[in-house]
Write a protein that holds these residues in place. Structure first.
Motif, PDB file in Angstrom:
ATOM      1  N   LEU A   1       0.821  -1.213   0.000  1.00  0.00           N
ATOM      2  CA  LEU A   1       0.000   0.000   0.000  1.00  0.00           C
ATOM      3  C   LEU A   1       0.853   1.259   0.000  1.00  0.00           C
ATOM      4  O   LEU A   1       1.853   1.336   0.706  1.00  0.00           O
ATOM      5  CB  LEU A   1      -0.895  -0.013   1.246  1.00  0.00           C
ATOM      6  CG  LEU A   1      -1.782   1.195   1.497  1.00  0.00           C
ATOM      7  CD1 LEU A   1      -2.822   1.343   0.387  1.00  0.00           C
ATOM      8  CD2 LEU A   1      -2.471   1.055   2.838  1.00  0.00           C
ATOM      9  N   LYS A   2       0.430   2.244  -0.803  1.00  0.00           N
ATOM     10  CA  LYS A   2       1.052   3.572  -0.783  1.00  0.00           C
ATOM     11  C   LYS A   2      -0.065   4.594  -0.616  1.00  0.00           C
ATOM     12  O   LYS A   2      -1.056   4.570  -1.342  1.00  0.00           O
ATOM     13  CB  LYS A   2       1.830   3.846  -2.071  1.00  0.00           C
ATOM     14  CG  LYS A   2       2.495   5.219  -2.049  1.00  0.00           C
ATOM     15  CD  LYS A   2       3.400   5.426  -3.237  1.00  0.00           C
ATOM     16  CE  LYS A   2       4.139   6.753  -3.126  1.00  0.00           C
ATOM     17  NZ  LYS A   2       5.103   6.919  -4.221  1.00  0.00           N
ATOM     18  N   ILE A   3       0.107   5.502   0.343  1.00  0.00           N
ATOM     19  CA  ILE A   3      -0.880   6.548   0.607  1.00  0.00           C
ATOM     20  C   ILE A   3      -0.462   7.799  -0.151  1.00  0.00           C
ATOM     21  O   ILE A   3       0.666   8.269  -0.015  1.00  0.00           O
ATOM     22  CB  ILE A   3      -0.982   6.860   2.117  1.00  0.00           C
ATOM     23  CG1 ILE A   3      -1.251   5.589   2.935  1.00  0.00           C
ATOM     24  CG2 ILE A   3      -2.033   7.922   2.387  1.00  0.00           C
ATOM     25  CD1 ILE A   3      -2.574   4.923   2.682  1.00  0.00           C
ATOM     26  N   LEU A   4      -1.399   8.352  -0.940  1.00  0.00           N
ATOM     27  CA  LEU A   4      -1.156   9.572  -1.702  1.00  0.00           C
ATOM     28  C   LEU A   4      -1.899  10.739  -1.062  1.00  0.00           C
ATOM     29  O   LEU A   4      -2.889  10.549  -0.360  1.00  0.00           O
ATOM     30  CB  LEU A   4      -1.602   9.384  -3.154  1.00  0.00           C
ATOM     31  CG  LEU A   4      -0.942   8.227  -3.911  1.00  0.00           C
ATOM     32  CD1 LEU A   4      -1.516   8.118  -5.318  1.00  0.00           C
ATOM     33  CD2 LEU A   4       0.555   8.382  -3.956  1.00  0.00           C
ATOM     34  N   GLY A   5      -1.448  11.964  -1.332  1.00  0.00           N
ATOM     35  CA  GLY A   5      -1.928  13.132  -0.610  1.00  0.00           C
ATOM     36  C   GLY A   5      -3.062  13.915  -1.226  1.00  0.00           C
ATOM     37  O   GLY A   5      -3.323  15.034  -0.796  1.00  0.00           O
ATOM     38  N   GLU A   6      -3.770  13.380  -2.200  1.00  0.00           N
ATOM     39  CA  GLU A   6      -4.871  14.142  -2.808  1.00  0.00           C
ATOM     40  C   GLU A   6      -6.085  14.102  -1.889  1.00  0.00           C
ATOM     41  O   GLU A   6      -6.570  13.033  -1.526  1.00  0.00           O
ATOM     42  CB  GLU A   6      -5.229  13.547  -4.178  1.00  0.00           C
ATOM     43  CG  GLU A   6      -6.163  14.425  -4.967  1.00  0.00           C
ATOM     44  CD  GLU A   6      -6.351  13.896  -6.376  1.00  0.00           C
ATOM     45  OE1 GLU A   6      -7.521  13.759  -6.778  1.00  0.00           O
ATOM     46  OE2 GLU A   6      -5.348  13.633  -7.050  1.00  0.00           O
ATOM     47  N   GLY A   7      -6.567  15.255  -1.499  1.00  0.00           N
ATOM     48  CA  GLY A   7      -7.703  15.344  -0.597  1.00  0.00           C
ATOM     49  C   GLY A   7      -7.270  15.746   0.806  1.00  0.00           C
ATOM     50  O   GLY A   7      -6.099  16.013   1.050  1.00  0.00           O
TER      51      GLY A   7
ATOM     52  N   THR B   1       5.061  12.531  -0.240  1.00  0.00           N
ATOM     53  CA  THR B   1       5.501  13.644   0.606  1.00  0.00           C
ATOM     54  C   THR B   1       4.315  14.468   1.089  1.00  0.00           C
ATOM     55  O   THR B   1       4.228  14.815   2.268  1.00  0.00           O
ATOM     56  CB  THR B   1       6.479  14.534  -0.186  1.00  0.00           C
ATOM     57  OG1 THR B   1       7.519  13.707  -0.701  1.00  0.00           O
ATOM     58  CG2 THR B   1       7.082  15.603   0.694  1.00  0.00           C
ATOM     59  N   SER B   2       3.380  14.763   0.175  1.00  0.00           N
ATOM     60  CA  SER B   2       2.222  15.588   0.560  1.00  0.00           C
ATOM     61  C   SER B   2       1.331  14.837   1.548  1.00  0.00           C
ATOM     62  O   SER B   2       0.799  15.439   2.490  1.00  0.00           O
ATOM     63  CB  SER B   2       1.430  16.011  -0.671  1.00  0.00           C
ATOM     64  OG  SER B   2       0.941  14.884  -1.370  1.00  0.00           O
ATOM     65  N   ALA B   3       1.165  13.541   1.358  1.00  0.00           N
ATOM     66  CA  ALA B   3       0.341  12.756   2.291  1.00  0.00           C
ATOM     67  C   ALA B   3       0.977  12.741   3.675  1.00  0.00           C
ATOM     68  O   ALA B   3       0.294  12.916   4.682  1.00  0.00           O
ATOM     69  CB  ALA B   3       0.177  11.334   1.776  1.00  0.00           C
ATOM     70  N   LYS B   4       2.285  12.572   3.715  1.00  0.00           N
ATOM     71  CA  LYS B   4       2.998  12.529   4.995  1.00  0.00           C
ATOM     72  C   LYS B   4       2.820  13.847   5.748  1.00  0.00           C
ATOM     73  O   LYS B   4       2.540  13.859   6.947  1.00  0.00           O
ATOM     74  CB  LYS B   4       4.471  12.250   4.742  1.00  0.00           C
ATOM     75  CG  LYS B   4       5.200  11.658   5.896  1.00  0.00           C
ATOM     76  CD  LYS B   4       6.586  11.208   5.464  1.00  0.00           C
ATOM     77  CE  LYS B   4       7.180  10.334   6.521  1.00  0.00           C
ATOM     78  NZ  LYS B   4       8.450   9.764   6.164  1.00  0.00           N
ATOM     79  N   GLU B   5       2.963  14.967   5.039  1.00  0.00           N
ATOM     80  CA  GLU B   5       2.804  16.284   5.657  1.00  0.00           C
ATOM     81  C   GLU B   5       1.389  16.468   6.200  1.00  0.00           C
ATOM     82  O   GLU B   5       1.198  16.919   7.332  1.00  0.00           O
ATOM     83  CB  GLU B   5       3.125  17.385   4.651  1.00  0.00           C
ATOM     84  CG  GLU B   5       4.590  17.476   4.290  1.00  0.00           C
ATOM     85  CD  GLU B   5       4.857  18.411   3.116  1.00  0.00           C
ATOM     86  OE1 GLU B   5       3.895  18.984   2.548  1.00  0.00           O
ATOM     87  OE2 GLU B   5       6.034  18.552   2.752  1.00  0.00           O
ATOM     88  N   LYS B   6       0.384  16.125   5.394  1.00  0.00           N
ATOM     89  CA  LYS B   6      -1.008  16.302   5.810  1.00  0.00           C
ATOM     90  C   LYS B   6      -1.353  15.409   6.999  1.00  0.00           C
ATOM     91  O   LYS B   6      -2.040  15.838   7.923  1.00  0.00           O
ATOM     92  CB  LYS B   6      -1.948  15.995   4.639  1.00  0.00           C
ATOM     93  CG  LYS B   6      -1.923  17.043   3.549  1.00  0.00           C
ATOM     94  CD  LYS B   6      -2.837  16.670   2.408  1.00  0.00           C
ATOM     95  CE  LYS B   6      -2.768  17.695   1.296  1.00  0.00           C
ATOM     96  NZ  LYS B   6      -3.665  17.355   0.175  1.00  0.00           N
ATOM     97  N   LEU B   7      -0.873  14.162   6.965  1.00  0.00           N
ATOM     98  CA  LEU B   7      -1.187  13.234   8.050  1.00  0.00           C
ATOM     99  C   LEU B   7      -0.502  13.627   9.355  1.00  0.00           C
ATOM    100  O   LEU B   7      -1.103  13.548  10.422  1.00  0.00           O
ATOM    101  CB  LEU B   7      -0.791  11.809   7.649  1.00  0.00           C
ATOM    102  CG  LEU B   7      -1.614  11.206   6.507  1.00  0.00           C
ATOM    103  CD1 LEU B   7      -1.024   9.884   6.059  1.00  0.00           C
ATOM    104  CD2 LEU B   7      -3.060  11.042   6.907  1.00  0.00           C
TER     105      LEU B   7
END
Length: 123
Positions: free
Chosen positions: A49-55, A70-76
């Motif tokens: 699994l890879k989590i992406l940052g859209e949304g 990177t964007s998902a990590k920042e948001k999470l």
């Protein structure tokens, strides 16, 4: 767009938000399958699994995935979620090469130990 075989099952934050996870729940490949967010078939069943940052994400969840954009990590992290990066599979190495690598590691470990032992005496 990159052409070729995919290395991950990708899931966006908006899809996780739409899945109606409750605060504190774990988000992993298994829980995403249970909620119907992903339905991998064929080769994709074996992909990590890879989590992406859209949304956006409004809940504090626990994530377990092989990779995060990177964007998902920042948001999470800003949402206070806990992230666990799962280890990858080890690359297969020919037995003779593995044996040589082990010998080399042992040899250099002895060298490091000898250098560390002689260092305080000279200081």
């Amino acid at each position: 767009m990159r052409v070729g075989l995919r290395k991950y099952v990708h899931v966006n934050l908006r899809d996780i938000e739409d899945a109606r996870f409750k605060d504190g729940e774990e988000v992993s490949l298994e829980t995403l399958k249970e909620k119907g967010v992903i339905n991998p078939s064929g080769r994709e069943k074996k992909l990590p699994l890879k989590i992406l940052g859209e949304g956006e994400l409004s809940k504090k969840l626990t994530f377990k995935a092989r990779a995060f954009s990177t964007s998902a990590k920042e948001k999470l992290e800003s949402a206070g979620c806990s992230l666990t990066v799962l280890p990858g599979r080890k690359k297969w190495v020919k037995p003779s090469v593995a044996k040589n690598l082990a010998r080399a590691e042992e040899y250099f470990a002895k060298k490091r130990a000898a250098a560390a032992a002689s260092e305080p005496a000279s200081a």
